[in-house]
Write an enzyme that holds these catalytic residues in place. Structure first.
Site, PDB file in Angstrom:
ATOM      1  N   HIS A 387      23.869  -7.122 -12.576  1.00 32.57           N
ATOM      2  CA  HIS A 387      24.222  -7.858 -11.427  1.00 32.57           C
ATOM      3  C   HIS A 387      23.457  -7.170 -10.336  1.00 32.57           C
ATOM      4  O   HIS A 387      22.657  -7.842  -9.535  1.00 32.57           O
ATOM      5  CB  HIS A 387      25.728  -7.832 -11.427  1.00 32.57           C
ATOM      6  CG  HIS A 387      26.137  -8.779  -9.928  1.00 32.57           C
ATOM      7  ND1 HIS A 387      26.596 -10.228 -10.196  1.00 32.57           N
ATOM      8  CD2 HIS A 387      26.137  -8.450  -8.838  1.00 32.57           C
ATOM      9  CE1 HIS A 387      26.928 -10.465  -8.955  1.00 32.57           C
ATOM     10  NE2 HIS A 387      26.692  -9.585  -8.050  1.00 32.57           N
ATOM     11  N   GLU A 388      23.597  -5.710 -10.130  1.00 33.33           N
ATOM     12  CA  GLU A 388      23.271  -5.284  -8.913  1.00 33.33           C
ATOM     13  C   GLU A 388      21.501  -5.173  -8.987  1.00 33.33           C
ATOM     14  O   GLU A 388      20.950  -5.294  -7.895  1.00 33.33           O
ATOM     15  CB  GLU A 388      23.769  -4.052  -8.673  1.00 33.33           C
ATOM     16  CG  GLU A 388      25.367  -3.818  -8.591  1.00 33.33           C
ATOM     17  CD  GLU A 388      25.770  -4.751  -7.219  1.00 33.33           C
ATOM     18  OE1 GLU A 388      24.852  -5.164  -6.322  1.00 33.33           O
ATOM     19  OE2 GLU A 388      27.045  -5.307  -7.265  1.00 33.33           O
ATOM     20  N   HIS A 391      20.270  -8.482  -7.582  1.00 31.18           N
ATOM     21  CA  HIS A 391      19.901  -8.357  -6.306  1.00 31.18           C
ATOM     22  C   HIS A 391      18.756  -7.675  -5.856  1.00 31.18           C
ATOM     23  O   HIS A 391      17.919  -7.994  -5.005  1.00 31.18           O
ATOM     24  CB  HIS A 391      21.250  -7.927  -5.540  1.00 31.18           C
ATOM     25  CG  HIS A 391      22.541  -8.601  -5.661  1.00 31.18           C
ATOM     26  ND1 HIS A 391      22.269  -9.768  -4.893  1.00 31.18           N
ATOM     27  CD2 HIS A 391      23.688  -8.393  -6.055  1.00 31.18           C
ATOM     28  CE1 HIS A 391      23.629 -10.472  -5.096  1.00 31.18           C
ATOM     29  NE2 HIS A 391      24.585  -9.311  -5.708  1.00 31.18           N
ATOM     30  N   HIS A 394      15.424  -9.161  -6.571  1.00 32.95           N
ATOM     31  CA  HIS A 394      15.257 -10.213  -5.348  1.00 32.95           C
ATOM     32  C   HIS A 394      14.718  -9.933  -4.191  1.00 32.95           C
ATOM     33  O   HIS A 394      13.906 -10.371  -3.497  1.00 32.95           O
ATOM     34  CB  HIS A 394      16.610 -11.023  -5.438  1.00 32.95           C
ATOM     35  CG  HIS A 394      16.548 -12.238  -4.568  1.00 32.95           C
ATOM     36  ND1 HIS A 394      17.436 -13.148  -4.451  1.00 32.95           N
ATOM     37  CD2 HIS A 394      15.297 -12.936  -3.941  1.00 32.95           C
ATOM     38  CE1 HIS A 394      17.132 -14.166  -3.855  1.00 32.95           C
ATOM     39  NE2 HIS A 394      15.898 -14.003  -3.640  1.00 32.95           N
TER      40      HIS A 394
END
Length: 596
Positions: A387-388, A391, A394
């Site tokens: 998940h991190e 980020h 991105h």
């Protein structure tokens, strides 16, 4: 590792490398002084922002100041998060926060001054070749102009700002400090005081009486305060109506969506598409009832574990390898950057004494992103890692493909990349799993994410829409009205196959998000957009990956809806929600066949 390490005991390869931001404290101090000097230069532009040349120079200086302030702020706070008891970095963090406030104050004249020009002058600026790089900034200023008031009115509104915080502050105090819950019996029959934190633990209990008593106790407690909390929530709605009228918006909902330039249809089509898929939710509830082996499913059974605890021990090294394997569909380039993140000091991995809890991805433009973890060797931590890193990649791709001014993506887009990574990891694990117990455990994990992120947040979003519309039509938001609306929505969303206990009608009273109005729909749209992307990537391959990487590289260079649309996810249509729901249906069918 039973003993929590001190920060100085953490091995270098397990820490992030903040020297990539600032090699030492002297370098930080030097940059801090440079920003203070440049702030004096900004003042020189006051009263002179009429020509393209002056505006360009001012914007360039604003970008330089903003970038350096961000770097100072991020470094100081990440150092502080390494060990929050360390007074040196507590002080540095405070110093960086004060600097941010000073910068905001010093640059606050820029927008109003440009907007005080006539429409004709503004159009000339937009058309000026000298300002072509800043066209998007100017277009956005002009879009906002019709909702900006005169200087005196804006000053007055700024003073009202403190009062407008009151409903949220009062609710926070009541909810976190004053509300006292009774004691309830745990699985061992011991009396334990109920708290916000323990409530979810009680709802996840295998003992049905524990769940039922905790549920009843929570809503009885809120029920006793219903008049006060209804008045507080109604005051928040009144505040929203005040701002939407003063700022000349047609409704509170449209005002809330205006900042991201999102049409009302995005909000309503989310609700409509979820309504269409409610039969799937009702089927899931029926499956839940069967798996729990109960005659009737109640509201307090929604978090009860459906399968025996399936222990998955996953070391950090295994988690990295699995995450990398699961992200192969995103192609070589993506994997190379991911590997660089693993190898080059992006990640602070393990817990240490005083370290900030939780996890996040952060960083400053011009340096690679950073990820803070508190890794435990379990499934949840592996999902947190992917998940991190979603980020982080991105941010990395936005920063390396966009100039500073247009690199930052919006909150509306923020959860897409992180959730897409989770979807790909889940897909990979489900395909690889041969143990029916493991498979059921994974399916339950994923189905409950759908239930809580898409269905539940959309129900919240619909509740907000209804109560604001009623207030706008002059109705009084009494506790009875709020409970009636809320209970009706629960009946609609959960269906007739389960018992919608009367006590749930008070749940509106404990949701803090209702004081940050019309925000929660972004959880549902972000999750749906990510699920839609993952479906396209897994089915189409290369062309879908190309579109998705284009999305990651876009930062904030256009409005969120346009960025997504170009990448193949049109959130103004119900299509992405329908694609997400087809994934939900597929998972449900897998669960149903395993349950036979």
């Amino acid at each position: 590792m039973n003993q929590v390490m001190k920060r100085n005991e953490v091995a270098a390869e397990h820490r992030w490398n903040l020297e990539d931001l600032f090699p030492n404290q002297e370098a930080w101090n030097k940059e801090y002084q440079e920003v203070l000097t440049k702030l004096k230069d900004v003042a020189e532009f006051q009263g002179k922002l009429t020509s393209p040349g002056a505006i360009k120079s001012c914007f360039e200086l604003e970008d330089t100041i903003s970038l350096h302030t961000e770097r100072l702020y991020v470094y100081a706070n990440m150092k502080h998060h390494e060990d929050m008891a360390d007074p040196t970095y507590q002080a540095l963090s405070d110093k960086s926060k004060k600097l941010s406030v000073e910068v905001n104050e010093a640059t606050s004249f820029i927008s109003p001054e440009i907007l005080s020009l006539s429409d004709e002058q503004l159009q000339k600026l937009v058309a000026s070749p000298e300002l072509s790089f800043y066209k998007r900034t100017l277009d956005e200023m002009i879009r906002q102009k019709q909702h900006v008031l005169s200087k005196n009115e804006e000053a007055l509104l700024a003073q009202v700002g403190n009062m407008s915080q009151a409903p949220e502050t009062i609710f926070g105090m009541l909810n976190n400090a004053d509300l006292k819950f009774p004691k309830v019996k745990n699985e061992q029959g011991e009396e334990v005081e109920l708290t916000h934190g323990r409530y979810i633990q009680f709802l996840e209990s295998r003992d049905r009486n524990v769940r039922k008593n905790a549920f009843q106790a929570v809503y009885d407690t809120y029920g006793k305060q219903k008049n006060t909390i209804a008045a507080t929530l109604a005051a928040n709605v009144t505040k929203n109506i005040f701002y939407s009228k003063v700022r000349k918006h047609p409704s509170t909902l449209e005002r809330a969506l205006y900042g991201d330039n999102i049409d009302k249809s995005v909000y309503t089509s989310l609700i409509d598409a979820v309504h269409e898929s409610l039969p799937l939710m009702h089927r899931y509830m029926e499956l839940r009832r069967k798996l729990l082996k109960v005659d009737e499913l109640h509201m307090y059974d929604l978090f009860a574990p459906l399968v025996d605890e399936f222990k998955m021990d996953i070391t950090y090294e295994q988690a990295k390898a699995t995450v990398k394997e699961s992200l192969k569909p995103l192609g070589e380039d993506y994997l190379n950057i991911l590997q660089e993140g693993f190898d080059k000091g992006w990640i602070d991995i393990y817990e240490n004494e005083g370290k900030r809890s939780g996890a996040y991805s952060w960083g400053a433009y011009g340096t690679h992103p950073y990820v803070l973890l508190n890794h435990k060797d379990n499934l949840n931590s592996m999902f947190t890692l992917t998940h991190e890193m979603g980020h982080a990649l991105h941010s990395y791709l936005s920063d390396t493909n966009q100039p500073y001014r247009y690199a930052q993506y919006t909150i509306f887009l923020a959860e897409v990349a992180s959730t897409l990574n989770e979807a790909l990891l889940m897909d990979y694990m489900l395909k690889k799993s041969t143990d029916p117990k493991e498979k059921m455990y994974l399916l339950t994990y994923y189905m409950d994410q759908f239930r809580t992120t898409v269905f539940r947040q959309t129900m919240f979003a619909e509740f907000e829409k209804i109560i604001h519309e009623k207030a706008e039509q002059g109705e009084t938001l009494t506790p009875q009205l709020l409970s009636e609306v809320y209970y009706g929505l629960n009946k609609l969303y959960y269906g007739d196959k389960m018992v919608v206990d009367q006590a749930i009608e008070m749940e509106w009273a404990r949701i803090p998000h209702f004081y940050n109005s019309f925000y929660v729909y972004k959880y549902a749209t972000g999750f749906s957009a990510a699920t839609s992307f993952s479906k396209q990537i897994l089915e189409e391959g290369a062309p879908a990956v190309e579109r998705y990487l284009g999305f990651l590289k876009s930062g904030g260079s256009d409005y969120s809806i346009n960025i997504l649309k170009r990448a193949g996810v049109d959130m103004s249509s119900p299509e992405p929600i329908k694609q997400a729901m087809s994934v939900f249906k597929n998972l449900l069918e897998q669960m149903e066949s395993l349950a036979k």
